[in-house]
Design a protein around this motif. Sequence first.
Motif, PDB file in Angstrom:
ATOM      1  N   CYS A 251       0.833  -1.197   0.000  1.00 46.34           N
ATOM      2  CA  CYS A 251       0.000   0.000   0.000  1.00 46.34           C
ATOM      3  C   CYS A 251       0.872   1.254   0.000  1.00 46.34           C
ATOM      4  O   CYS A 251       2.096   1.172  -0.047  1.00 46.34           O
ATOM      5  N   THR A 252       0.219   2.395   0.050  1.00 45.66           N
ATOM      6  CA  THR A 252       0.944   3.665  -0.002  1.00 45.66           C
ATOM      7  C   THR A 252       1.129   4.214   1.396  1.00 45.66           C
ATOM      8  O   THR A 252       0.780   3.583   2.384  1.00 45.66           O
ATOM      9  N   TYR A 253       1.639   5.438   1.437  1.00 52.73           N
ATOM     10  CA  TYR A 253       1.782   6.153   2.714  1.00 52.73           C
ATOM     11  C   TYR A 253       0.432   6.351   3.385  1.00 52.73           C
ATOM     12  O   TYR A 253       0.371   6.595   4.575  1.00 52.73           O
ATOM     13  N   ARG A 254      -0.681   6.297   2.619  1.00 53.96           N
ATOM     14  CA  ARG A 254      -1.995   6.256   3.253  1.00 53.96           C
ATOM     15  C   ARG A 254      -2.295   4.768   3.425  1.00 53.96           C
ATOM     16  O   ARG A 254      -2.982   4.156   2.626  1.00 53.96           O
ATOM     17  N   GLY A 255      -1.742   4.216   4.488  1.00 58.40           N
ATOM     18  CA  GLY A 255      -1.758   2.757   4.567  1.00 58.40           C
ATOM     19  C   GLY A 255      -2.068   2.185   5.941  1.00 58.40           C
ATOM     20  O   GLY A 255      -1.968   0.976   6.147  1.00 58.40           O
ATOM     21  N   HIS A 256      -2.486   3.045   6.869  1.00 60.31           N
ATOM     22  CA  HIS A 256      -2.818   2.514   8.195  1.00 60.31           C
ATOM     23  C   HIS A 256      -3.926   1.471   8.073  1.00 60.31           C
ATOM     24  O   HIS A 256      -3.905   0.435   8.740  1.00 60.31           O
ATOM     25  N   HIS A 257      -4.929   1.791   7.243  1.00 60.43           N
ATOM     26  CA  HIS A 257      -6.099   0.901   7.131  1.00 60.43           C
ATOM     27  C   HIS A 257      -5.716  -0.459   6.558  1.00 60.43           C
ATOM     28  O   HIS A 257      -6.170  -1.488   7.040  1.00 60.43           O
ATOM     29  N   HIS A 258      -4.848  -0.457   5.555  1.00 58.50           N
ATOM     30  CA  HIS A 258      -4.484  -1.740   4.947  1.00 58.50           C
ATOM     31  C   HIS A 258      -3.623  -2.581   5.885  1.00 58.50           C
ATOM     32  O   HIS A 258      -3.706  -3.803   5.885  1.00 58.50           O
ATOM     33  N   THR A 259      -2.792  -1.906   6.667  1.00 64.65           N
ATOM     34  CA  THR A 259      -1.926  -2.635   7.590  1.00 64.65           C
ATOM     35  C   THR A 259      -2.754  -3.256   8.711  1.00 64.65           C
ATOM     36  O   THR A 259      -2.585  -4.430   9.057  1.00 64.65           O
ATOM     37  N   LEU A 260      -3.673  -2.482   9.256  1.00 62.12           N
ATOM     38  CA  LEU A 260      -4.562  -3.010  10.293  1.00 62.12           C
ATOM     39  C   LEU A 260      -5.422  -4.148   9.762  1.00 62.12           C
ATOM     40  O   LEU A 260      -5.622  -5.170  10.422  1.00 62.12           O
ATOM     41  N   ALA A 261      -5.912  -3.964   8.542  1.00 62.60           N
ATOM     42  CA  ALA A 261      -6.846  -4.953   7.982  1.00 62.60           C
ATOM     43  C   ALA A 261      -6.189  -6.316   7.790  1.00 62.60           C
ATOM     44  O   ALA A 261      -6.855  -7.343   7.814  1.00 62.60           O
TER      45      ALA A 261
END
Lengths: 325, 358
Positions: free
Chosen positions: B94-104
């Motif tokens: 994912c990109t730098y907007r990636g908190h959601h993907h990492t948590l998911a």
Amino acid sequence: MAELTYREAVAEAIAQEMRRDEDVVFLGEDIGAAGGVFKATVGLFKEFGPERVRDTPISEQAILGAAMGSAMTGLKPIAEIMFSDFLAVCWDIVANEIAKARYMTGGQMSMPLVIRTANGGGSRFGAQHSQSVENWAMMIPGLKVVAPSSPADVKGLLAAAIRDPDPVMFFEQKSLYPIKGFVPDGELVDELGTAKVLRDGGDVTIVALAAMVPRAMKAAEELSAQHGIEATVVDVRSLVPLDTQTILREISKTGRLVTVEENPRLCGWGAEIASIVADEIFWDLDGPIIRITTPHIPLPAADALEDATMPSAERIVREIVEKID
Amino acid sequence: MATKPKAAAKGKGRAKAAPKRAAKGKASLANDDIGEDTRLALWRSLLEIRHVEQRAYDLFLQNLIKGTSHLALGHEAVAAGFATAMQKDDWSFCTYRGHHHTLARGASMEGVLGELMGRQCGLLQGKGGSMHLTSVEHGAMGSYAIIGAHLPIAMGAAWTAQYKKTGQVSVCFFGDGTTNIGAFHEALNMAAVWKLPVVFVCENNLYMEYTPIKDVTAVHNPAGDRAASYGLPKIVIDGNDADEVYRTAQTAFAKARAGDGPSLIECLTYRHSGHSRADPGDYRPPGELEAWLKKDPVPRYRERLAEFGISKDVIDGMDAEVLAQVDEATEISKASSPPGLELIDVDVWADGGTAWRN
């Protein structure tokens, strides 16, 4: 011991490692069926097939991205960037991604990959196909940087680079592809981070890399024969890791340092060595450090101009005689 | 208002539906292909992302999170839908907007919040920061902060899966702005030519940083309208509907695992906050945010669950449970010490060190 060309040694090293390890794969432009534009990869496609030796589109970011993504998930890719100048179009993947991944992720990622590329001048290709860019790589933390000067070193160091668990930038000097040299038979694996003393002399230490090594050797013979100056010649071979122990020892022995660098003047690897020498063995020196480099210009194409800009054996002799004798 | 669940994703080769367990005996909609367990997994994922991102915002205001950060409030359904459809050993990028993907993917909340706060308990022990969240053990193969870079990298991971015949899929999330950079096109082309098991997911939130994507893009759908260039079908979906995302993901993963090559999916969504911490989002026309808030993926899914007969107690209970977890993770992160300075000289090389000379 067989006599091989520098380009044959490339294919030999890759074949040796691909036979040994199924995880080693190879990708790049024209490397497969065509055998490489410099014919340095002839025979690999036939022996290992299109799944392991993969021709790519002209997409350097995709080539290096594929290398990185496959390396972090279990393969050991070798990627070819046809001319080192083209690294400029995929430098993000090299400098921002490959080099930083392990550190930035707290050691979660491994990057066992090799980026091979044809580097340097002497082939009349002009400023966009002749640059000596090993310094670009040297200044990025996280990259190992190797530049061999002989067929034996090509084979041994490339094999070592492929086995190394870290990303290695492997700079082949394109004007050296036709040169011949003896290469030991059987499996050959050298050690990264080791310089080699090619000639012993008591008066001056010449430190050189890649295509500058044979020129330095020729100059050393000339200095001995014509001027009574005996030069030690050290082939750096590996800029990162840098074998400072060997380099500093050989400089201390003679008290004089001459670097011979193909790169343009500013921030050449020789400047880093000069800085280390000044820091650590300044009092061993008997005179100023001499850096012989290409002038700080884009490399011109015409043979007369290119020959006048890249350091030649004649220029090395002249500068050493003028400044040291 | 509630959105009716679609019967099934379009196209052939759709993955096997999750077990049908839509609450028997409850006032549920019939013929559901997703099932209660999966729906609750989606709900949990949506809640985890929503509450962690809101907490991240609060922690900024308390100056406990430094540097920049790019929140994914509003993008939850894309991450939840894809991650829930992934197998554990699939890889995501994912990109730098990636908190959601990492948590998911299953990374811990304190791992994420701790990293944002620069604490020892962070996923990267503070060495990466908000823009580089990574958890290899969860298949979260990195957050990449240079636009476009990770598309070729995700494609390379897919090459490993293809070469080793592992059946794994590589999933690559990026924004609408990424579709205008060269690496996007290089990766799509090579992935299509090599028929790699990679799924490219564009989160089209209408803005490339501060500029409307339509002002700087020659086609209407920045990803969807490019698909034909690579011989791929145009897929544009409602990225705020977790069910639709989940079904689309299943279809694309089945195609990839069957050896039929990559997919390019454009998910229409909207970020509720600005581009980054520094951006209040003032360039957005009046009413736009409000209109999108009506399509907020989280309340929408709450209604969806109710439609399928899942009780309010279960729905709200999970919400409270997740919020309590976020509270706990916040306290763990606050209590965690700053990373030790010895970490500076660790992990440039595989031998664990940083030496560049002998």
